[in-house]
Design a protein around this motif. Structure first.
Motif, PDB file in Angstrom:
ATOM      1  N   GLY A 194       0.807  -1.203   0.000  1.00  0.00           N
ATOM      2  CA  GLY A 194       0.000   0.000   0.000  1.00  0.00           C
ATOM      3  C   GLY A 194       0.840   1.253   0.000  1.00  0.00           C
ATOM      4  O   GLY A 194       0.557   2.228  -0.705  1.00  0.00           O
ATOM      5  N   ILE A 195       1.900   1.241   0.790  1.00  0.00           N
ATOM      6  CA  ILE A 195       2.795   2.399   0.894  1.00  0.00           C
ATOM      7  C   ILE A 195       3.482   2.662  -0.438  1.00  0.00           C
ATOM      8  O   ILE A 195       3.497   3.799  -0.943  1.00  0.00           O
ATOM      9  N   PHE A 196       4.027   1.610  -1.030  1.00  0.00           N
ATOM     10  CA  PHE A 196       4.809   1.794  -2.249  1.00  0.00           C
ATOM     11  C   PHE A 196       3.918   1.891  -3.495  1.00  0.00           C
ATOM     12  O   PHE A 196       4.334   2.447  -4.506  1.00  0.00           O
ATOM     13  N   SER A 197       2.699   1.374  -3.409  1.00  0.00           N
ATOM     14  CA  SER A 197       1.750   1.564  -4.504  1.00  0.00           C
ATOM     15  C   SER A 197       1.372   3.038  -4.620  1.00  0.00           C
ATOM     16  O   SER A 197       1.201   3.570  -5.727  1.00  0.00           O
ATOM     17  N   PHE A 198       1.274   3.704  -3.473  1.00  0.00           N
ATOM     18  CA  PHE A 198       0.989   5.143  -3.475  1.00  0.00           C
ATOM     19  C   PHE A 198       2.131   5.912  -4.135  1.00  0.00           C
ATOM     20  O   PHE A 198       1.914   6.829  -4.931  1.00  0.00           O
ATOM     21  N   ALA A 199       3.373   5.521  -3.825  1.00  0.00           N
ATOM     22  CA  ALA A 199       4.542   6.165  -4.445  1.00  0.00           C
ATOM     23  C   ALA A 199       4.561   5.910  -5.953  1.00  0.00           C
ATOM     24  O   ALA A 199       4.840   6.825  -6.743  1.00  0.00           O
ATOM     25  N   ASP A 200       4.246   4.671  -6.351  1.00  0.00           N
ATOM     26  CA  ASP A 200       4.167   4.341  -7.781  1.00  0.00           C
ATOM     27  C   ASP A 200       3.144   5.231  -8.479  1.00  0.00           C
ATOM     28  O   ASP A 200       3.388   5.731  -9.589  1.00  0.00           O
ATOM     29  N   SER A 201       1.998   5.420  -7.844  1.00  0.00           N
ATOM     30  CA  SER A 201       0.922   6.222  -8.433  1.00  0.00           C
ATOM     31  C   SER A 201       1.362   7.665  -8.635  1.00  0.00           C
ATOM     32  O   SER A 201       1.039   8.288  -9.654  1.00  0.00           O
ATOM     33  N   MET A 202       2.112   8.193  -7.666  1.00  0.00           N
ATOM     34  CA  MET A 202       2.589   9.565  -7.783  1.00  0.00           C
ATOM     35  C   MET A 202       3.580   9.712  -8.935  1.00  0.00           C
ATOM     36  O   MET A 202       3.502  10.649  -9.732  1.00  0.00           O
ATOM     37  N   ILE A 203       4.510   8.775  -9.037  1.00  0.00           N
ATOM     38  CA  ILE A 203       5.527   8.832 -10.088  1.00  0.00           C
ATOM     39  C   ILE A 203       4.879   8.707 -11.467  1.00  0.00           C
ATOM     40  O   ILE A 203       5.133   9.504 -12.384  1.00  0.00           O
ATOM     41  N   LEU A 204       3.997   7.707 -11.599  1.00  0.00           N
ATOM     42  CA  LEU A 204       3.327   7.479 -12.878  1.00  0.00           C
ATOM     43  C   LEU A 204       2.408   8.648 -13.220  1.00  0.00           C
ATOM     44  O   LEU A 204       2.307   9.057 -14.386  1.00  0.00           O
ATOM     45  N   GLY A 205       1.751   9.190 -12.203  1.00  0.00           N
ATOM     46  CA  GLY A 205       0.867  10.324 -12.424  1.00  0.00           C
ATOM     47  C   GLY A 205       1.614  11.545 -12.924  1.00  0.00           C
ATOM     48  O   GLY A 205       1.157  12.242 -13.837  1.00  0.00           O
ATOM     49  N   MET A 206       2.783  11.807 -12.342  1.00  0.00           N
ATOM     50  CA  MET A 206       3.582  12.953 -12.777  1.00  0.00           C
ATOM     51  C   MET A 206       4.074  12.769 -14.213  1.00  0.00           C
ATOM     52  O   MET A 206       4.087  13.719 -15.000  1.00  0.00           O
ATOM     53  N   ARG A 207       4.465  11.549 -14.571  1.00  0.00           N
ATOM     54  CA  ARG A 207       4.900  11.288 -15.940  1.00  0.00           C
ATOM     55  C   ARG A 207       3.762  11.555 -16.931  1.00  0.00           C
ATOM     56  O   ARG A 207       3.968  12.190 -17.976  1.00  0.00           O
ATOM     57  N   SER A 208       2.576  11.066 -16.592  1.00  0.00           N
ATOM     58  CA  SER A 208       1.426  11.222 -17.487  1.00  0.00           C
ATOM     59  C   SER A 208       0.986  12.681 -17.571  1.00  0.00           C
ATOM     60  O   SER A 208       0.635  13.169 -18.651  1.00  0.00           O
ATOM     61  N   LEU A 209       1.019  13.374 -16.442  1.00  0.00           N
ATOM     62  CA  LEU A 209       0.654  14.789 -16.437  1.00  0.00           C
ATOM     63  C   LEU A 209       1.630  15.618 -17.264  1.00  0.00           C
ATOM     64  O   LEU A 209       1.225  16.532 -17.994  1.00  0.00           O
ATOM     65  N   THR A 210       2.916  15.300 -17.165  1.00  0.00           N
ATOM     66  CA  THR A 210       3.933  16.015 -17.942  1.00  0.00           C
ATOM     67  C   THR A 210       3.701  15.829 -19.430  1.00  0.00           C
ATOM     68  O   THR A 210       3.803  16.776 -20.217  1.00  0.00           O
ATOM     69  N   PHE A 211       3.364  14.585 -19.824  1.00  0.00           N
ATOM     70  CA  PHE A 211       3.085  14.302 -21.231  1.00  0.00           C
ATOM     71  C   PHE A 211       1.859  15.067 -21.711  1.00  0.00           C
ATOM     72  O   PHE A 211       1.882  15.710 -22.769  1.00  0.00           O
ATOM     73  N   SER A 212       0.789  15.043 -20.936  1.00  0.00           N
ATOM     74  CA  SER A 212      -0.448  15.705 -21.356  1.00  0.00           C
ATOM     75  C   SER A 212      -0.275  17.225 -21.401  1.00  0.00           C
ATOM     76  O   SER A 212      -0.801  17.902 -22.291  1.00  0.00           O
ATOM     77  N   ALA A 213       0.497  17.760 -20.456  1.00  0.00           N
ATOM     78  CA  ALA A 213       0.701  19.210 -20.409  1.00  0.00           C
ATOM     79  C   ALA A 213       1.538  19.707 -21.582  1.00  0.00           C
ATOM     80  O   ALA A 213       1.433  20.880 -21.968  1.00  0.00           O
ATOM     81  N   SER A 214       2.352  18.823 -22.172  1.00  0.00           N
ATOM     82  CA  SER A 214       3.252  19.238 -23.249  1.00  0.00           C
ATOM     83  C   SER A 214       2.504  19.747 -24.476  1.00  0.00           C
ATOM     84  O   SER A 214       3.066  20.485 -25.289  1.00  0.00           O
ATOM     85  N   PHE A 215       1.238  19.358 -24.629  1.00  0.00           N
ATOM     86  CA  PHE A 215       0.458  19.787 -25.790  1.00  0.00           C
ATOM     87  C   PHE A 215      -0.179  21.161 -25.597  1.00  0.00           C
ATOM     88  O   PHE A 215      -0.781  21.701 -26.514  1.00  0.00           O
ATOM     89  N   PHE A 216      -0.047  21.701 -24.394  1.00  0.00           N
ATOM     90  CA  PHE A 216      -0.722  22.963 -24.095  1.00  0.00           C
ATOM     91  C   PHE A 216       0.259  24.012 -23.571  1.00  0.00           C
ATOM     92  O   PHE A 216      -0.105  24.908 -22.833  1.00  0.00           O
TER      93      PHE A 216
END
Length: 314
Positions: free
Chosen positions: A58-80
């Motif tokens: 549970g602890i490290f799944s939360f960390a995984d979610s943050m890392i993956l979320g930041m990667r995806s947000l960075t990609f999506s933001a690049s178009f704007f």
């Protein structure tokens, strides 16, 4: 309902879906087309066996979610970011570029994540303690104080969501959040993944991160009712130290809820589903199309339906 194993999150004008080690981020670009980026991510639980055990995961799944979320947000933001490309870099940006060079983006992402975690701890763990402490002169019961602190914590969370939802970009992100849930619900209830079926599916899902946060807040009340310390500095320290413990327990409860169809679990999951009314909105068909594109990049939904809902297939 059949557990599919896929999960995701909303990003800027898009949806990220993850299935095992693969994830895909689909974004509706300014020109109206859908851009899909597929990649792999090895979770911490796969890299270190200990991190995959109950409670630890549970602890490290939360960390995984943050890392993956930041990667995806960075990609999506690049178009704007076109409007910002012609602007002169700030002194801070120039400093980061000199220090980190080509790794500046990763360094900046790490800094944002650390800052976000610190702010979340201050706002949602420490601030409620200080506000509840105002009433300590009038309330002598530690149990009532723990409940009061928990109620304040939930109130701050609701107020925060209400405040940020006034922003147009956040409102649209909540709509994409709804599209993400609807796509998963559509599949897990045995329906073909198309716009009509997704539109008619529920925008609430028991495995949602919003439900996780509510469980964290409720579990924290129970923990702090039992673990009582006298001085304010020690109480602050206990709130910080116990965050991984509370997160681990909350994750296991959410995991059970997400895989169960029992009436009891449905009843216990209801508050979290209600809370999702704050962070999900009904998407339009163009947003649903983005969600479907993200799912199809990482998940063979036709094979899933064939294996689990044979009687529903023509």
């Amino acid at each position: 309902m059949k557990y599919s194993g896929i999960g995701g999150q909303a990003v800027i004008e898009g949806v990220m879906m993850k299935n095992r080690d693969e994830y895909a981020t689909a974004v509706r670009k300014p020109d109206g087309t859908i851009e899909v980026k597929k990649d792999t991510y090895i979770s911490m639980g796969e890299k270190v066996k200990l991190f995959s055990l109950p409670f630890f995961r549970g602890i490290f799944s939360f960390a995984d979610s943050m890392i993956l979320g930041m990667r995806s947000l960075t990609f999506s933001a690049s178009f704007f970011e076109d409007d910002e490309e012609d602007l002169e870099p700030s002194k801070f940006e120039k400093l980061l570029e000199r220090v980190f060079g080509e790794k500046m983006e990763k360094a900046l992402m790490s800094m944002v994540m650390v800052f976000s975690v610190i702010m979340a701890i201050c706002i949602f763990m420490v601030l409620p303690l200080f506000l509840a402490n105002i009433f300590r002169h009038f309330i002598k019961s530690q149990t009532i104080m723990a409940i009061l602190e928990g109620v304040i914590r939930i109130g701050i969370f609701i107020a925060y969501i209400k405040l940020v939802s006034r922003m147009e970009d956040i409102r649209r992100t909540f709509m994409y959040h709804g599209a993400e849930h609807k796509c998963i619900n559509c599949l897990e209830h045995g329906l073909e993944l198309n716009v009509e079926n997704v539109r008619n599916s529920s925008k609430e899902h028991k495995r949602c991160g919003t439900s996780f946060l509510l469980i964290v807040m409720i579990i924290s009340i129970l923990f702090f009712m039992v673990i009582q310390v006298k001085t304010l500095p020690l109480r602050i320290l206990s709130r910080i130290i116990l965050i991984p413990v509370i997160a681990g327990v909350s994750y296991e409860l959410l995991r059970i809820a997400g895989r169960s169809d029992s009436k009891l679990v449905d009843i216990l999951s209801r508050p979290g589903m209600w809370m999702q009314g704050l962070t999900t909105s009904e998407p339009d068909d163009s947003m649903i199309e983005v969600g479907i594109a993200s799912v199809e990049a990482v998940f063979d939904w036709r094979e899933f339906l064939k294996k689990n809902f044979t009687e529903n297939q023509s």
